[in-house]
Design a protein around this motif. Structure first.
Motif, PDB file in Angstrom:
ATOM      1  N   LEU A  46       0.867  -0.924   0.055  1.00  0.00           N
ATOM      2  CA  LEU A  46       0.003  -0.008   0.094  1.00  0.00           C
ATOM      3  C   LEU A  46       0.775   1.209   0.017  1.00  0.00           C
ATOM      4  CD1 LEU A  46      -2.849  -1.136   2.488  1.00  0.00           C
ATOM      5  CD2 LEU A  46      -2.968  -0.747   0.049  1.00  0.00           C
ATOM      6  N   ILE A  47       1.825   1.202   0.916  1.00  0.00           N
ATOM      7  CA  ILE A  47       3.006   2.377   0.993  1.00  0.00           C
ATOM      8  C   ILE A  47       3.641   2.409  -0.444  1.00  0.00           C
ATOM      9  CG2 ILE A  47       4.932   3.420   2.110  1.00  0.00           C
ATOM     10  CD1 ILE A  47       4.011   1.980   4.699  1.00  0.00           C
ATOM     11  N   GLY A  48       4.001   1.383  -1.015  1.00  0.00           N
ATOM     12  CA  GLY A  48       4.625   1.620  -2.409  1.00  0.00           C
ATOM     13  C   GLY A  48       3.913   2.262  -3.400  1.00  0.00           C
ATOM     14  N   ALA A  49       2.550   1.605  -3.329  1.00  0.00           N
ATOM     15  CA  ALA A  49       1.544   1.987  -4.249  1.00  0.00           C
ATOM     16  C   ALA A  49       1.311   3.336  -4.348  1.00  0.00           C
ATOM     17  CB  ALA A  49       0.529   1.169  -4.315  1.00  0.00           C
ATOM     18  N   ALA A  50       1.167   3.859  -3.030  1.00  0.00           N
ATOM     19  CA  ALA A  50       1.107   5.603  -2.972  1.00  0.00           C
ATOM     20  C   ALA A  50       2.253   6.266  -3.521  1.00  0.00           C
ATOM     21  CB  ALA A  50       0.708   5.876  -1.410  1.00  0.00           C
ATOM     22  N   ALA A  51       3.510   5.730  -2.988  1.00  0.00           N
ATOM     23  CA  ALA A  51       4.878   6.478  -3.418  1.00  0.00           C
ATOM     24  C   ALA A  51       4.770   6.641  -4.806  1.00  0.00           C
ATOM     25  CB  ALA A  51       5.592   5.966  -2.782  1.00  0.00           C
ATOM     26  N   PHE A  52       4.517   5.355  -5.503  1.00  0.00           N
ATOM     27  CA  PHE A  52       4.941   5.506  -6.957  1.00  0.00           C
ATOM     28  C   PHE A  52       3.702   5.929  -7.741  1.00  0.00           C
ATOM     29  CE2 PHE A  52       7.607   1.929  -6.060  1.00  0.00           C
ATOM     30  CZ  PHE A  52       8.925   2.453  -6.327  1.00  0.00           C
ATOM     31  N   SER A  53       2.606   6.425  -7.091  1.00  0.00           N
ATOM     32  CA  SER A  53       1.732   7.191  -7.784  1.00  0.00           C
ATOM     33  C   SER A  53       1.925   8.746  -7.844  1.00  0.00           C
ATOM     34  CB  SER A  53       0.232   7.088  -7.031  1.00  0.00           C
ATOM     35  OG  SER A  53       0.282   7.772  -5.822  1.00  0.00           O
ATOM     36  N   ASP A  54       3.080   9.001  -7.108  1.00  0.00           N
ATOM     37  CA  ASP A  54       3.633  10.536  -7.297  1.00  0.00           C
ATOM     38  C   ASP A  54       4.520  10.521  -8.568  1.00  0.00           C
ATOM     39  OD1 ASP A  54       5.730  12.722  -7.258  1.00  0.00           O
ATOM     40  OD2 ASP A  54       4.739  13.060  -5.122  1.00  0.00           O
ATOM     41  N   PRO A  55       4.291  11.157  -9.774  1.00  0.00           N
ATOM     42  CA  PRO A  55       4.997  11.250 -10.828  1.00  0.00           C
ATOM     43  C   PRO A  55       6.585  11.801 -10.598  1.00  0.00           C
ATOM     44  CG  PRO A  55       3.184  12.292 -11.141  1.00  0.00           C
ATOM     45  CD  PRO A  55       3.179  12.165  -9.608  1.00  0.00           C
ATOM     46  N   GLU A  56       6.760  12.308  -9.569  1.00  0.00           N
ATOM     47  CA  GLU A  56       8.324  12.740  -9.405  1.00  0.00           C
ATOM     48  C   GLU A  56       9.249  11.904  -8.683  1.00  0.00           C
ATOM     49  OE1 GLU A  56      10.969  16.656  -7.597  1.00  0.00           O
ATOM     50  OE2 GLU A  56       8.806  16.426  -7.249  1.00  0.00           O
ATOM     51  N   ILE A  57       8.375  10.955  -7.588  1.00  0.00           N
ATOM     52  CA  ILE A  57       9.038   9.870  -7.153  1.00  0.00           C
ATOM     53  C   ILE A  57       9.249   8.612  -8.033  1.00  0.00           C
ATOM     54  CG2 ILE A  57       8.579   8.048  -5.392  1.00  0.00           C
ATOM     55  CD1 ILE A  57       7.572  10.150  -3.454  1.00  0.00           C
ATOM     56  N   LEU A  58       8.199   8.533  -8.807  1.00  0.00           N
ATOM     57  CA  LEU A  58       8.243   7.486  -9.993  1.00  0.00           C
ATOM     58  C   LEU A  58       9.571   7.841 -10.887  1.00  0.00           C
ATOM     59  CD1 LEU A  58       7.257   4.877 -11.252  1.00  0.00           C
ATOM     60  CD2 LEU A  58       5.721   6.029 -12.572  1.00  0.00           C
ATOM     61  N   ILE A  60      12.158   9.658 -10.380  1.00  0.00           N
ATOM     62  CA  ILE A  60      13.551   9.360  -9.411  1.00  0.00           C
ATOM     63  C   ILE A  60      13.686   7.894  -9.350  1.00  0.00           C
ATOM     64  CG2 ILE A  60      14.314   9.572  -7.210  1.00  0.00           C
ATOM     65  CD1 ILE A  60      12.990  12.329  -7.207  1.00  0.00           C
ATOM     66  N   CYS A  61      12.917   7.044  -8.977  1.00  0.00           N
ATOM     67  CA  CYS A  61      13.197   5.603  -8.777  1.00  0.00           C
ATOM     68  C   CYS A  61      13.322   4.809 -10.035  1.00  0.00           C
ATOM     69  CB  CYS A  61      11.879   5.028  -7.967  1.00  0.00           C
ATOM     70  SG  CYS A  61      11.897   5.589  -6.243  1.00  0.00           S
ATOM     71  N   SER A  62      12.871   5.301 -10.982  1.00  0.00           N
ATOM     72  CA  SER A  62      12.915   4.824 -12.392  1.00  0.00           C
ATOM     73  C   SER A  62      14.514   5.149 -13.320  1.00  0.00           C
ATOM     74  CB  SER A  62      11.844   5.073 -13.291  1.00  0.00           C
ATOM     75  OG  SER A  62      10.532   4.525 -12.877  1.00  0.00           O
ATOM     76  N   ALA A  63      15.010   6.178 -12.452  1.00  0.00           N
ATOM     77  CA  ALA A  63      16.343   6.378 -13.224  1.00  0.00           C
ATOM     78  C   ALA A  63      17.337   5.206 -13.257  1.00  0.00           C
ATOM     79  CB  ALA A  63      16.824   7.557 -12.372  1.00  0.00           C
ATOM     80  N   LYS A  64      17.999   5.284 -14.409  1.00  0.00           N
ATOM     81  CA  LYS A  64      18.988   4.240 -14.447  1.00  0.00           C
ATOM     82  C   LYS A  64      20.435   4.737 -14.303  1.00  0.00           C
ATOM     83  CE  LYS A  64      16.464   1.638 -17.805  1.00  0.00           C
ATOM     84  NZ  LYS A  64      15.720   0.594 -17.118  1.00  0.00           N
TER      85      LYS A  64
END
Length: 81
Positions: A46-58, A60-64
């Motif tokens: 649940l916490i992860g889904a909420a975090a990844f619903s934020d475009p900026e966090i997504l 940052i976390c998707s950066a290679k």
């Protein structure tokens, strides 16, 4: 942000509850070194889904690759001028 570590952990618990987490208790911001701190895999989802619903966090976390330069004292070693 909250004024103290304890107040920040309280904010974390409030947010977790608002997200529907029922098996989580945060005692400190780091999540380490406290036997009373716990969470379930479901709550973390649940916490992860909420975090990844934020475009900026997504983004940052998707950066290679990192998008920052190393400190000045290391720039030569990494071939940065």
């Amino acid at each position: 942000m909250a004024g103290s570590r304890e107040a920040f952990a309280d904010m974390m618990n409030e947010k977790a509850e608002a997200l529907g987490c029922r098996e989580s208790n945060f005692e400190n911001p780091s999540g380490l070194n406290d036997e009373a701190q716990l969470t379930s895999a479901y709550d973390m989802a649940l916490i992860g889904a909420a975090a990844f619903s934020d475009p900026e966090i997504l983004e940052i976390c998707s950066a290679k690759k990192p998008r920052f330069l190393p400190p000045k004292q290391y720039r030569r070693a990494y071939l940065f001028p």
